[in-house]
Design an enzyme around this catalytic site. Structure first.
Site, PDB file in Angstrom:
ATOM      1  N   GLU A  85      -2.313  -6.199   8.243  1.00  0.00           N
ATOM      2  CA  GLU A  85      -2.990  -6.695   7.033  1.00  0.00           C
ATOM      3  C   GLU A  85      -2.623  -8.162   6.797  1.00  0.00           C
ATOM      4  O   GLU A  85      -1.443  -8.505   6.685  1.00  0.00           O
ATOM      5  CB  GLU A  85      -2.597  -5.831   5.829  1.00  0.00           C
ATOM      6  CG  GLU A  85      -3.466  -6.107   4.622  1.00  0.00           C
ATOM      7  CD  GLU A  85      -3.186  -5.143   3.471  1.00  0.00           C
ATOM      8  OE1 GLU A  85      -2.867  -3.959   3.726  1.00  0.00           O
ATOM      9  OE2 GLU A  85      -3.288  -5.587   2.320  1.00  0.00           O
ATOM     10  N   LYS A 280       1.248   1.967  -2.525  1.00  0.00           N
ATOM     11  CA  LYS A 280       0.722   1.511  -1.221  1.00  0.00           C
ATOM     12  C   LYS A 280       1.182   0.080  -0.966  1.00  0.00           C
ATOM     13  O   LYS A 280       1.554  -0.291   0.148  1.00  0.00           O
ATOM     14  CB  LYS A 280      -0.801   1.626  -1.208  1.00  0.00           C
ATOM     15  CG  LYS A 280      -1.455   1.339   0.138  1.00  0.00           C
ATOM     16  CD  LYS A 280      -1.745  -0.123   0.381  1.00  0.00           C
ATOM     17  CE  LYS A 280      -2.442  -0.330   1.718  1.00  0.00           C
ATOM     18  NZ  LYS A 280      -2.626  -1.747   2.044  1.00  0.00           N
ATOM     19  N   ASP A 296      10.438   6.082  12.222  1.00  0.00           N
ATOM     20  CA  ASP A 296       9.301   6.995  12.110  1.00  0.00           C
ATOM     21  C   ASP A 296       8.608   6.764  10.765  1.00  0.00           C
ATOM     22  O   ASP A 296       9.051   7.258   9.732  1.00  0.00           O
ATOM     23  CB  ASP A 296       9.856   8.430  12.230  1.00  0.00           C
ATOM     24  CG  ASP A 296       8.777   9.483  12.175  1.00  0.00           C
ATOM     25  OD1 ASP A 296       7.656   9.190  11.718  1.00  0.00           O
ATOM     26  OD2 ASP A 296       9.066  10.625  12.580  1.00  0.00           O
ATOM     27  N   HIS A 393      -5.554 -13.160  -1.014  1.00  0.00           N
ATOM     28  CA  HIS A 393      -5.905 -12.215   0.032  1.00  0.00           C
ATOM     29  C   HIS A 393      -7.024 -12.775   0.919  1.00  0.00           C
ATOM     30  O   HIS A 393      -6.934 -12.767   2.137  1.00  0.00           O
ATOM     31  CB  HIS A 393      -6.355 -10.913  -0.633  1.00  0.00           C
ATOM     32  CG  HIS A 393      -6.484  -9.772   0.310  1.00  0.00           C
ATOM     33  ND1 HIS A 393      -5.395  -9.100   0.796  1.00  0.00           N
ATOM     34  CD2 HIS A 393      -7.575  -9.201   0.851  1.00  0.00           C
ATOM     35  CE1 HIS A 393      -5.800  -8.161   1.611  1.00  0.00           C
ATOM     36  NE2 HIS A 393      -7.129  -8.198   1.666  1.00  0.00           N
TER      37      HIS A 393
HETATM   38  C1  MEV Z   1      -3.065  -4.195  -0.824  1.00  0.00           C
HETATM   39  O1  MEV Z   1      -2.719  -3.864   0.488  1.00  0.00           O
HETATM   40  C2  MEV Z   1      -1.959  -3.790  -1.772  1.00  0.00           C
HETATM   41  C3  MEV Z   1      -2.261  -3.951  -3.254  1.00  0.00           C
HETATM   42  O2  MEV Z   1      -3.471  -3.275  -3.577  1.00  0.00           O
HETATM   43  C4  MEV Z   1      -1.102  -3.367  -4.001  1.00  0.00           C
HETATM   44  C5  MEV Z   1      -1.299  -3.270  -5.498  1.00  0.00           C
HETATM   45  O3  MEV Z   1      -2.449  -3.171  -5.957  1.00  0.00           O
HETATM   46  O4  MEV Z   1      -0.278  -3.251  -6.201  1.00  0.00           O
HETATM   47  C6  MEV Z   1      -2.480  -5.404  -3.593  1.00  0.00           C
END
Ligand code: MEV
Length: 438
Positions: A85, A280, A296, A393
């Site tokens: 990413e 995530k 792992d 991003h």
């Molecule tokens: C993107 O990989 C992760 C985010 O969505 C985490 C979040 O929203 O806190 C930016």
């Protein structure tokens, strides 16, 4: 359509590749050379990778990046990160730099216990079963002595073997709940080998226990396996500073920033839809380190998310508060990691990653990985509650879009200049390239 094949695993790599290409691709003559460009010219190295799994036909690249400027417990680190990413390494580096100027990250291991279970069915008197298990406790330990010998030398081994009555959840279901300390190894093989011996002892001893009647003697082991849920193999990472010290080129009003930041964390604490994405983001950092160090990531993912739901509702793994003008942001993570055994001594890039980290022991690696998760979470929440996530991003993603359209060096330079002042989107990049190519 592919027909069923027999003995596939015994074919050579060339044969497998040829079969894949001719069965599934209309352009086999192009696909085979493309796949082969990913083979390593060093045959020994390639063989090493081929043998990690069965039916290897080639390698699959992921970028190995580094994030410098991490200060953890007053020591400076550059973190190795394996991830696809585009914005993750940049976000980690930015977070590291931000906290470097504010005392760095702190981390401590809360506990290191791992769990394995022998699941069995028993139709009889519970008290009798409990007496039986008590009576063979020493036998369990003596029968596993050889297996645990090296681990015990390193200060680990089997800590406890408990009988658990699970019959309220499932009729006649009991388990031996076994606690391990596996020191610097993740310990999956060690735990599973010990459990299978414990199960063998159980089966053997049940036949000669004179108090059991015929039905009780039918005690049946269903399976013996470690648990990837490790709530007692847990590490805490945190950052902390005076609210006023959060002021930076991007944070003009620290009080306002902190209030919104804490609100964002609270939302993730109470709202599972948000908590999953919030966590995530934490796992972006965690997995990148876990992969780079040959650990792992499926085990870590499964364990972490179970932990996030331990109170009955899926919730944020991180928390934030202000007390007496001090902002604290922290995270507890269950992490079963190893720095010896498994891939750690096999994969050349894993060895490099561990060396880059100063060859940490498992506890130090737990701290580093938890910090990577917290740093990532801080970067995400900081963007989300200020500029929004897309600005940073998409800037990182610009290169991917340009690659997709095979942009020339000149087109790239033009695009970078253009998008310093304009918002990056897929359509905007296409439009720019079209206008440049006219
Ligand atoms: C993107 O990989 C992760 C985010 O969505 C985490 C979040 O929203 O806190 C930016």
């Amino acid at each position: 359509m592919a027909s069923n094949i027999k003995g596939f695993s015994k074919w050579t790599k060339e044969e497998k590749l040829k079969w894949i290409a001719t069965t599934y691709f209309s352009d086999a003559t192009e696909v085979v050379p493309l796949i082969k460009t990913y083979w390593n010219s060093d045959e020994d190295l390639q063989k090493l990778h081929d043998e990690f799994i069965e039916n290897t036909i080639t390698n699959f690249y992921l970028p190995f990046g580094v994030a410098p400027n991490f200060v953890i417990n007053d020591r400076n680190y550059t973190l190795p990160m394996v991830i696809e990413e585009s914005s993750v390494v940049a976000a980690a580096s930015k977070s590291a730099k931000f906290w470097l100027e504010r005392g760095g990250f702190k981390a401590s291991v809360l506990d290191v216990e791992k769990i394995g279970q022998v699941h069995f069915i028993y139709k009889g008197d519970f008290k009798k079963l409990a007496r039986f298990i008590d009576s063979i406790q020493n036998q369990f330990f003596s029968d596993t002595e050889l297996l645990t010998q090296n681990m015990r030398k390193r200060g680990g081994g089997i800590l406890k073997i408990e009988l658990r009555d699970k019959t309220l959840a499932l009729e006649n279901y009991y388990q031996l709940h076994v606690t391990f300390d596996t020191k610097d190894s993740m310990g999956a093989n060690f735990i599973n080998t010990c459990l299978e011996q414990i199960a063998a002892t159980l089966k053997e001893q049940v036949l000669v226990y004179t108090e059991f009647n015929e039905v009780e003697r039918e005690l049946a082991v269903v399976m013996s396996i470690l648990s990837n849920y490790v709530p007692n193999c847990c590490v805490r990472a945190s950052v902390s500073c005076a609210v006023a010290d959060l002021a930076s080129s991007e944070i003009a009003n620290p009080e306002e920033f902190v209030a919104k930041f804490i609100q964002a964390v609270r939302i993730a604490e109470v709202e599972p839809f948000r908590a999953v994405t919030h966590n995530k983001g934490i796992m972006n950092g965690v997995d990148a380190l876990v992969l780079a160090t040959g650990n792992d990531f499926r085990a870590v993912e499964a364990g972490v998310h179970a932990y996030a739901a331990r109170n009955g509702s899926y919730s944020s793994l991180s928390h934030a508060k202000v007390e007496d003008g001090i902002f604290t942001f922290w995270l507890d993570l269950p992490l079963a990691l190893g720095t010896v055994g498994g891939l750690t001594s096999l994969h050349p890039m894993v060895k490099i990653a561990l060396k880059l980290l100063g060859n940490p022991n498992a506890e130090d690696l737990m701290k580093i990985v938890a910090v990577a998760g917290l740093a990532q979470n801080f970067a995400a929440l900081k963007s989300l509650t200020t500029t929004g996530i897309q600005q940073g991003h998409m800037k990182m993603h610009l290169k991917n879009i340009l690659n997709q359209f095979k942009a020339t060096d000149d087109e790239r330079k033009n695009a970078v200049l253009h998008f310093e002042k304009n918002i990056v989107s897929h359509a905007a990049v296409v439009e720019l390239l079209e206008s440049l190519r006219k």
